[in-house]
Design a protein around this motif. Structure first.
Motif, PDB file in Angstrom:
ATOM      1  N   GLY A 181     -15.686  85.794  22.710  1.00 54.78           N
ATOM      2  CA  GLY A 181     -16.429  86.220  23.852  1.00 54.78           C
ATOM      3  C   GLY A 181     -17.572  86.870  23.467  1.00 54.78           C
ATOM      4  N   SER A 182     -17.634  87.410  22.089  1.00 52.72           N
ATOM      5  CA  SER A 182     -18.884  88.232  21.555  1.00 52.72           C
ATOM      6  C   SER A 182     -20.059  87.220  21.595  1.00 52.72           C
ATOM      7  N   GLU A 183     -20.057  85.891  21.276  1.00 54.70           N
ATOM      8  CA  GLU A 183     -21.080  85.166  21.168  1.00 54.70           C
ATOM      9  C   GLU A 183     -21.630  84.537  22.591  1.00 54.70           C
ATOM     10  N   GLY A 184     -21.267  85.200  23.481  1.00 58.93           N
ATOM     11  CA  GLY A 184     -21.614  84.822  24.881  1.00 58.93           C
ATOM     12  C   GLY A 184     -20.764  83.611  25.502  1.00 58.93           C
ATOM     13  N   GLY A 185     -21.555  82.882  26.447  1.00 56.83           N
ATOM     14  CA  GLY A 185     -20.859  81.768  27.136  1.00 56.83           C
ATOM     15  C   GLY A 185     -19.539  81.961  27.941  1.00 56.83           C
ATOM     16  N   PRO A 186     -19.291  81.149  28.374  1.00 50.37           N
ATOM     17  CA  PRO A 186     -18.084  81.411  29.421  1.00 50.37           C
ATOM     18  C   PRO A 186     -16.765  82.361  29.203  1.00 50.37           C
ATOM     19  N   VAL A 187     -16.282  83.001  30.039  1.00 49.75           N
ATOM     20  CA  VAL A 187     -15.134  83.710  29.704  1.00 49.75           C
ATOM     21  C   VAL A 187     -14.016  83.460  30.788  1.00 49.75           C
ATOM     22  N   PRO A 188     -12.837  83.422  30.444  1.00 51.59           N
ATOM     23  CA  PRO A 188     -11.706  83.186  31.500  1.00 51.59           C
ATOM     24  C   PRO A 188     -11.260  84.740  31.786  1.00 51.59           C
ATOM     25  N   LEU A 189     -10.916  84.704  33.028  1.00 48.34           N
ATOM     26  CA  LEU A 189     -10.411  86.019  33.654  1.00 48.34           C
ATOM     27  C   LEU A 189      -8.988  85.686  34.205  1.00 48.34           C
TER      28      LEU A 189
END
Length: 628
Positions: free
Chosen positions: A492-500
């Motif tokens: 997630g550190s590179e940006g872009g979509p993240v699952p919750l």
């Protein structure tokens, strides 16, 4: 559930509409097949060829997953309605072993069978869902050429409790939990102070308020300045502040045995009220603390069980409360134990995942077309609901439904790696005591709703990673960042979509005191909810929680996958509801007794909802099969 309209919540967003249409299509096919009546099930010998797969890749499906449409209707007809089915078409297939259930226990049973009876043993695994792994369900999200993984059910490897049998199996598959831990920078959002926050929603509490560094699980309590931020009445806030400040020992005059019996006989809410001075408004904050972890309301837990979990209250029995959040040092893949199930399949059916190892399994794409081919010694048949298992001619005849048709196969042995409550309906010849013992084990509903959001900017702006939601359907949500195992490196550190991950259960209606009736009521509510109900809930939560930080609920939700497990966690024994059974006389011990050429596996047989328990029970079940 929300003050906004569906349009304002983005319920018409194209990505979610696509997912919902897919779910409706599956449901329409099921309804069109008429599984509610036996007349719709074909027994035409001319069509005696079971379907073996689907053009769609199951892990990529969104919408309603878990107990999805098409996976449970036949079982409900059998168990709830006493329904009858057409005579099966006997397939020209001979097996040494038929395994009922393609979860971790069923897959482990296939491996142990080959160890005991020979690597060339012919094995058929029947699974009612469209994917294998049972509750170890893999969720894949794909957006702009990138894949994000999420947990759809079973999470962890609790390596500290592994038996020698489980350790051997892990080593055999190349799994090193300690090495996995070294590649993880994640622990349910509890590693760092300030990560876990609590969100009070406006529909429940009258105002929307995010309180940072507020972990209601924290045994050491919360400072007065934190409690003062709670949108509760002045009386409830003062009760909480007095409760956290107390330093007493209500069992000081008791012996250790007396104290243990006293705390085991009292519910945790009663303990908080009687000795902590907390009224109903204050206590409701804790109601869902174990929705995800144990699958129960805190009213089902004794004071002893709650304190063993390091929930608040140790300061009332003379113990020094722990000031740090409880860490849970389990090993984890980015898709939970789905990766473990995939390793199992790769071992049993190498053509389905050639080259798969524990180091690359999270990035391995399974070839579902290879799961059920005649040339393989092990076959895994999806979308196949077993409706009968009967001893016959020195073996077992197993009947099942696949593609709306009823088939039967014969095998030398059968392992029932499905949950216990359904087995009496599949094997009515079992002794009455065994059938009653199986019915005793009512599984606990489990719910994991995964939401792919456009990026983590709103989370980072609010400085949150894990949030408790005491007033909402899902008790907790957290991000999946910092798990670099199985070849999956995205953090997630590179940006872009993240699952919750929205994690928890469904609260039963008020007034139900028996824990099994609570589970049944929660299950009914879970199954009655449509995908739109779940979607509306997560949109309302994300709008209220992240909206103030710039999250646009109409644009920033990319996909939603609902993993509902009405028959989720295995039933273990609770102080307030279960006897202290003598060795060998507990329901799970009676339920798992072998019956001729049929034996019982799965976590129910160990009365504990853990992956390692399911493996141990698979080993035992295979060893109990007769050799002659």
């Amino acid at each position: 559930m929300t003050g906004k309209t569906d349009r304002e919540l983005g319920m018409g967003a194209s990505i979610t509409r696509r997912d919902f249409i897919q779910d409706l299509t599956v449901g329409a096919l099921v309804a069109g097949a008429g599984l509610g009546s036996s007349s719709a099930l074909s027994a035409d010998p001319a069509s005696a060829s079971p379907t073996t797969g689907s053009a769609a890749y199951p892990p990529e499906k969104n919408g309603l997953r878990g107990s999805h449409p098409g996976a449970f209707e036949a079982a409900h007809k059998l168990a709830r309605e006493g329904g009858r089915f057409p005579a099966p078409v006997a397939l020209d297939e001979a097996y040494d072993l038929v395994v009922v259930g393609g979860g971790i226990s069923g897959l482990a049973a296939a491996r142990y069978y080959r160890d005991r009876f020979g690597a060339d043993s012919k094995i058929l695994i029947l699974e009612n869902h469209d994917d294998f792994g049972g509750h170890a369900r893999r969720n894949e999200f794909h957006h702009d050429g990138e894949m994000r993984l999420a947990i759809g059910g079973t999470h962890n490897l609790e390596w500290w409790d592994f038996s020698d049998t489980v350790n051997e199996y892990m080593s055999y598959l190349g799994v090193d939990p300690q090495a996995m831990r070294a590649k993880m920078d994640w622990d349910y959002g509890r590693d760092d102070e300030g990560q876990t926050s609590t969100w009070f929603d406006s529909e429940t509490y009258g105002t929307s308020r995010l309180v940072h560094d507020c972990d209601l699980n924290k045994g050491g309590g919360l400072p007065p300045e934190t409690v003062d931020q709670f949108p509760l009445s002045t009386e409830a806030r003062e009760e909480l502040k007095r409760f956290y400040a107390l330093r007493i020992n209500v069992v000081a005059e008791m012996t250790d045995r007396e104290a243990s019996a006293y705390l085991s006989s009292m519910s945790y809410p009663e303990f908080l009220a009687r000795h902590g001075g907390l009224g109903e408004e204050a206590r409701q904050l804790f109601n869902k603390l174990q929705h995800g972890g144990w699958g129960v309301e805190i009213s089902a837990l004794s004071a002893s069980e709650a304190l063993d979990l390091v929930l608040p209250g140790a300061h009332l029995i003379g113990r020094e409360p722990k000031t740090k959040p409880r860490s849970y040092a389990a090993a984890l893949w980015p898709d939970g134990n789905s990766s473990f199930a995939r390793l199992q399949v790769a071992d049993l059916i190498p053509a389905a995942a050639p080259g798969a190892t524990a180091q690359n399994i999270a990035l391995t794409r399974v070839d579902y077309a290879q799961l059920d081919v005649p040339e393989s010694s092990v076959r895994l048949r999806l979308n196949s609901t077993v409706i009968r298992a009967k001893e016959a001619s020195g073996g077992v005849t197993v009947s099942y439904i696949n593609d709306d048709k009823v088939y039967s196969v014969k095998a030398r042995h059968t392992v029932m790696a499905c949950y216990h409550v359904i087995i009496p309906h599949l094997c009515p010849e079992l002794p009455e005591a065994q059938r009653e013992a199986m019915k005793y084990q009512v599984k606990r509903p489990l719910l994991l709703t995964n939401v792919l959001i456009r990026d983590a900017s709103a989370l980072d702006k609010l400085d949150i990673d894990a949030v408790a939601c005491p007033g909402r359907l899902h008790a907790r949500l957290f991000t999946l960042r910092g798990i670099k195992t199985g070849g999956y490196e995205t953090d997630g550190s590179e940006g872009g979509p993240v699952p919750l991950v929205f994690w928890g259960s469904v609260s039963p209606p008020e007034g139900i005191t028996d824990v099994k009736e609570q589970h049944r009521a929660s299950r009914a509510l879970m199954l009655a909810m449509t995908f739109e109900d779940y979607e509306r809930e997560v949109r309302a939560v994300l709008d209220g929680l992240l909206g103030p930080a710039g999250f646009d609920v109409t644009e920033d939700i990319l996909a939603i996958t609902v993993n509902r497990w009405p028959h989720g966690y295995a039933y273990d024994y609770l102080d307030l509801f279960d006897d202290d059974f003598a060795p060998g006389e507990a329901p799970h011990e009676i339920a798992r007794k072998p019956f001729g050429n049929i034996t019982m596996a799965n976590a129910d047989a160990g009365a504990d909802a853990y992956t390692h328990v399911a493996i141990d029970q698979a080993y035992r079940a295979v060893q109990e099969l007769p050799s002659a």
